[in-house]
Design a protein around this motif. Structure first.
Motif, PDB file in Angstrom:
ATOM      1  N   GLU A 126      10.919 -23.861  12.820  1.00  0.00           N
ATOM      2  CA  GLU A 126      12.339 -24.739  12.322  1.00  0.00           C
ATOM      3  C   GLU A 126      12.091 -25.263  10.606  1.00  0.00           C
ATOM      4  O   GLU A 126      13.079 -25.197  10.250  1.00  0.00           O
ATOM      5  N   LEU A 127      11.034 -24.939  10.892  1.00  0.00           N
ATOM      6  CA  LEU A 127      10.865 -25.261   8.867  1.00  0.00           C
ATOM      7  C   LEU A 127      10.856 -24.698   7.976  1.00  0.00           C
ATOM      8  O   LEU A 127      11.218 -24.864   6.540  1.00  0.00           O
ATOM      9  N   SER A 128      10.346 -23.239   8.575  1.00  0.00           N
ATOM     10  CA  SER A 128      11.344 -22.893   7.608  1.00  0.00           C
ATOM     11  C   SER A 128      12.669 -22.106   7.397  1.00  0.00           C
ATOM     12  O   SER A 128      13.071 -21.282   6.928  1.00  0.00           O
ATOM     13  N   MET A 129      13.706 -22.809   8.094  1.00  0.00           N
ATOM     14  CA  MET A 129      15.046 -22.219   7.970  1.00  0.00           C
ATOM     15  C   MET A 129      15.685 -23.083   6.908  1.00  0.00           C
ATOM     16  O   MET A 129      14.911 -24.716   7.174  1.00  0.00           O
ATOM     17  N   SER A 130      16.785 -22.930   6.526  1.00  0.00           N
ATOM     18  CA  SER A 130      17.363 -23.482   5.561  1.00  0.00           C
ATOM     19  C   SER A 130      18.130 -24.382   6.063  1.00  0.00           C
ATOM     20  O   SER A 130      18.085 -24.218   7.496  1.00  0.00           O
ATOM     21  N   ASP A 131      18.528 -25.215   5.524  1.00  0.00           N
ATOM     22  CA  ASP A 131      18.910 -26.667   6.577  1.00  0.00           C
ATOM     23  C   ASP A 131      20.642 -25.899   6.670  1.00  0.00           C
ATOM     24  O   ASP A 131      21.578 -26.669   7.609  1.00  0.00           O
ATOM     25  N   SER A 132      21.531 -25.091   5.851  1.00  0.00           N
ATOM     26  CA  SER A 132      22.500 -24.623   5.857  1.00  0.00           C
ATOM     27  C   SER A 132      21.949 -23.440   6.627  1.00  0.00           C
ATOM     28  O   SER A 132      21.891 -22.095   6.166  1.00  0.00           O
ATOM     29  N   ARG A 133      22.370 -23.588   8.392  1.00  0.00           N
ATOM     30  CA  ARG A 133      21.558 -22.393   8.847  1.00  0.00           C
ATOM     31  C   ARG A 133      22.656 -20.835   9.202  1.00  0.00           C
ATOM     32  O   ARG A 133      23.740 -21.922   9.727  1.00  0.00           O
ATOM     33  N   THR A 134      22.433 -19.946   9.345  1.00  0.00           N
ATOM     34  CA  THR A 134      23.386 -19.218   9.343  1.00  0.00           C
ATOM     35  C   THR A 134      23.632 -19.000  11.141  1.00  0.00           C
ATOM     36  O   THR A 134      22.901 -19.439  11.583  1.00  0.00           O
ATOM     37  N   ASN A 135      24.463 -18.445  11.505  1.00  0.00           N
ATOM     38  CA  ASN A 135      24.673 -17.855  13.149  1.00  0.00           C
ATOM     39  C   ASN A 135      23.532 -17.050  13.316  1.00  0.00           C
ATOM     40  O   ASN A 135      23.395 -17.518  14.962  1.00  0.00           O
ATOM     41  N   ASP A 136      22.713 -16.549  12.895  1.00  0.00           N
ATOM     42  CA  ASP A 136      22.119 -15.728  13.169  1.00  0.00           C
ATOM     43  C   ASP A 136      20.550 -16.800  13.714  1.00  0.00           C
ATOM     44  O   ASP A 136      19.698 -16.473  14.571  1.00  0.00           O
ATOM     45  N   ASP A 137      20.411 -17.455  12.411  1.00  0.00           N
ATOM     46  CA  ASP A 137      19.489 -18.604  12.469  1.00  0.00           C
ATOM     47  C   ASP A 137      20.090 -19.917  14.275  1.00  0.00           C
ATOM     48  O   ASP A 137      18.673 -20.100  14.760  1.00  0.00           O
ATOM     49  N   ILE A 138      20.462 -19.575  14.406  1.00  0.00           N
ATOM     50  CA  ILE A 138      20.919 -20.543  16.059  1.00  0.00           C
ATOM     51  C   ILE A 138      20.799 -19.619  16.394  1.00  0.00           C
ATOM     52  O   ILE A 138      20.042 -20.048  17.715  1.00  0.00           O
ATOM     53  N   TRP A 139      20.835 -18.873  16.912  1.00  0.00           N
ATOM     54  CA  TRP A 139      20.562 -17.536  18.234  1.00  0.00           C
ATOM     55  C   TRP A 139      19.401 -17.599  17.942  1.00  0.00           C
ATOM     56  O   TRP A 139      18.476 -17.902  19.525  1.00  0.00           O
ATOM     57  N   TYR A 140      19.311 -17.284  16.987  1.00  0.00           N
ATOM     58  CA  TYR A 140      17.168 -16.997  16.988  1.00  0.00           C
ATOM     59  C   TYR A 140      16.703 -17.984  17.947  1.00  0.00           C
ATOM     60  O   TYR A 140      15.808 -18.625  18.753  1.00  0.00           O
ATOM     61  N   THR A 141      17.069 -19.717  17.677  1.00  0.00           N
ATOM     62  CA  THR A 141      16.380 -20.808  18.024  1.00  0.00           C
ATOM     63  C   THR A 141      16.399 -21.086  19.421  1.00  0.00           C
ATOM     64  O   THR A 141      15.657 -22.263  19.915  1.00  0.00           O
ATOM     65  N   ARG A 142      17.753 -20.879  19.656  1.00  0.00           N
ATOM     66  CA  ARG A 142      18.050 -20.666  21.304  1.00  0.00           C
ATOM     67  C   ARG A 142      17.160 -19.698  21.769  1.00  0.00           C
ATOM     68  O   ARG A 142      16.907 -20.180  22.899  1.00  0.00           O
ATOM     69  N   LEU A 143      16.575 -18.434  20.708  1.00  0.00           N
ATOM     70  CA  LEU A 143      15.693 -17.253  22.014  1.00  0.00           C
ATOM     71  C   LEU A 143      14.250 -18.073  21.821  1.00  0.00           C
ATOM     72  O   LEU A 143      13.528 -18.341  22.903  1.00  0.00           O
ATOM     73  N   MET A 144      14.089 -18.552  21.003  1.00  0.00           N
ATOM     74  CA  MET A 144      12.783 -19.572  20.548  1.00  0.00           C
ATOM     75  C   MET A 144      12.863 -20.501  21.261  1.00  0.00           C
ATOM     76  O   MET A 144      11.746 -20.553  22.198  1.00  0.00           O
ATOM     77  N   THR A 145      13.983 -21.190  21.967  1.00  0.00           N
ATOM     78  CA  THR A 145      13.820 -22.451  22.588  1.00  0.00           C
ATOM     79  C   THR A 145      13.151 -22.199  24.078  1.00  0.00           C
ATOM     80  O   THR A 145      12.505 -22.546  24.890  1.00  0.00           O
ATOM     81  N   LEU A 146      13.643 -20.805  24.596  1.00  0.00           N
ATOM     82  CA  LEU A 146      13.910 -20.548  26.034  1.00  0.00           C
ATOM     83  C   LEU A 146      12.389 -19.669  26.121  1.00  0.00           C
ATOM     84  O   LEU A 146      12.337 -20.523  27.525  1.00  0.00           O
ATOM     85  N   TRP A 147      12.077 -18.907  25.227  1.00  0.00           N
ATOM     86  CA  TRP A 147      10.673 -18.204  25.275  1.00  0.00           C
ATOM     87  C   TRP A 147       9.473 -19.545  25.163  1.00  0.00           C
ATOM     88  O   TRP A 147       9.178 -19.911  26.312  1.00  0.00           O
ATOM     89  N   ILE A 148      10.016 -20.391  24.608  1.00  0.00           N
ATOM     90  CA  ILE A 148       8.572 -21.785  24.979  1.00  0.00           C
ATOM     91  C   ILE A 148       8.313 -22.221  25.399  1.00  0.00           C
ATOM     92  O   ILE A 148       7.969 -22.300  26.346  1.00  0.00           O
ATOM     93  N   GLY A 149       9.783 -23.096  26.283  1.00  0.00           N
ATOM     94  CA  GLY A 149      10.246 -23.314  28.010  1.00  0.00           C
ATOM     95  C   GLY A 149       9.687 -22.267  28.705  1.00  0.00           C
ATOM     96  O   GLY A 149       9.140 -23.177  29.065  1.00  0.00           O
ATOM     97  N   ALA A 150      10.145 -21.241  28.847  1.00  0.00           N
ATOM     98  CA  ALA A 150       9.818 -20.791  30.204  1.00  0.00           C
ATOM     99  C   ALA A 150       8.024 -20.244  29.891  1.00  0.00           C
ATOM    100  O   ALA A 150       7.336 -20.312  30.606  1.00  0.00           O
TER     101      ALA A 150
END
Length: 363
Positions: free
Chosen positions: A59-83
């Motif tokens: 999360e800290l490595s991502m820029s303030d202006s998140r691209t659509n790709d950043d959002i999808w990677y965040t979602r996948l990361m959230t699912l992986w960590i949660g699972a």
């Protein structure tokens, strides 16, 4: 909102590091029967710290202006960590109430499956796009698996806790011996965090601020409770360590036990405070498993109910024969070490408080 989130992310990282050091450095009693506890302590410290640190650094490595790709990677990361966090927390929690539950094979399986799913999703996302049917199908499969893991482990915990409660009531005469009710709270807090992570997939990025704040409360609370468990363990070790199996009660043995149990009741040895089934079995020269089976089958009660009913009957006799004796003193004399417990058990058994029952029957 972005500044608040990054502040919380940094705060979460340092708090996780503090809990990690705390879990690994605080000394616990040296007992052979704490082997399972020590295994899951390492799992809780290294596993959760590694996973949450990975999230924070990403999360800290991502820029303030998140691209659509950043959002999808965040979602996948959230699912992986949660699972991954769901089975880790649940396995630790269940092992605290059933030391035979922990299995490296099951743990590895539960960590490998989400790793394969996230790798497959990332691969399809890179090869195709977020709008491709192949990626969306894999993403939905990942979501379904995530929901399944959260629900399944909650059900498994509740089933194990129910069995633990049965063993507890068949061992102790006092409910005060139940020192692990907090595991239910932490399990539902962990489940709630899993639900929050799931909701965050469909909410604006700022929603993760709430999720980060929730973790800042949950993990330190759990770490402190977890360490305290080691010092409470000697009291509940027989219940956590041994999964009792009912032995069939044959007719001749029933007659023999009826005689010695009857004598034990006649001598009013149930008035001893803080009785447990091990103590009673020793006095009756039998084993606890057989005695428990006899009480459950022939008395149609668990150990705690049996002792409580005997004490309540004696308390009723004293309430009438000694009308000037304080209620608290009678409770102590019949074996209840806690005033509140005596009143609660009496009211549940008789339908009214000890003072009201005495007043009603002395008229």
């Amino acid at each position: 909102m972005a500044e608040i989130y990054y502040l919380l992310t940094w705060g979460t990282f340092w708090l996780m590091l503090l809990c990690f050091v705390f879990l690994l450095t605080v000394s616990v009693p040296r007992r052979d029967d704490l082997r399972s506890y020590k295994r899951v302590r390492l799992l809780l410290a290294w596993g959760v710290f590694f996973l949450m640190t990975l999230v924070n650094l990403t999360e800290l490595s991502m820029s303030d202006s998140r691209t659509n790709d950043d959002i999808w990677y965040t979602r996948l990361m959230t699912l992986w960590i949660g699972a991954c966090v769901a089975p880790v927390f649940s396995i630790v929690n269940i092992t605290l109430i059933n030391s035979h539950f922990f299995s490296w094979r099951s743990l590895v399986r539960d960590l490998v499956i989400p790793l394969v799913l996230v790798a497959g999703n990332v691969f399809l996302f890179e090869i195709f796009s977020a709008k491709s049917l192949a990626f969306l199908f894999a993403y939905v499969v990942f979501i379904v698996y995530y929901v399944f893991v959260v629900v399944a482990y909650t059900v498994i915990f509740l089933r194990n806790y129910r069995q633990y409660s049965i063993r507890l009531n068949n061992y102790f005469s006092e409910p005060g011996s139940n020192l692990l009710k907090w595991t239910v709270t932490t399990q539902f807090l962990a489940t709630s965090s899993g639900i929050m992570a799931f909701v965050s997939l469909f909410m604006p990025h700022g929603w993760l601020c709430v999720f980060a704040l929730f973790l800042n409360i949950l993990y330190p609370y759990y770490a402190i409770r977890f360490i305290n468990y080691a010092f409470q363990f000697p009291v509940i070790a027989p219940v956590v360590e041994e999964v009792m199996e009912e032995e069939p009660v044959v007719r001749d043995s029933v007659l023999m036990l009826e005689d010695i149990v009857g004598e034990w009741e006649k001598d009013k040895r149930y008035l001893q405070p803080e009785l447990n089934i091990e103590m009673v079995a020793h006095e009756l020269s039998t084993n606890r498993t057989y005695l428990s089976s006899y009480i459950n089958t022939c008395k149609n009660k668990n150990f705690k109910e049996w002792i409580s009913d005997l004490r309540i009957a004696e308390a009723q006799r004293l309430l009438l024969s000694e009308p000037k004796t304080p209620i608290n003193e009678i409770g102590e004399r019949v074996g209840f070490s806690d005033k509140g417990n005596f009143s609660t058990r009496f009211s549940k058994s008789v339908g009214m408080s000890p003072s009201l029952w005495r007043k009603t029957h002395l008229k």
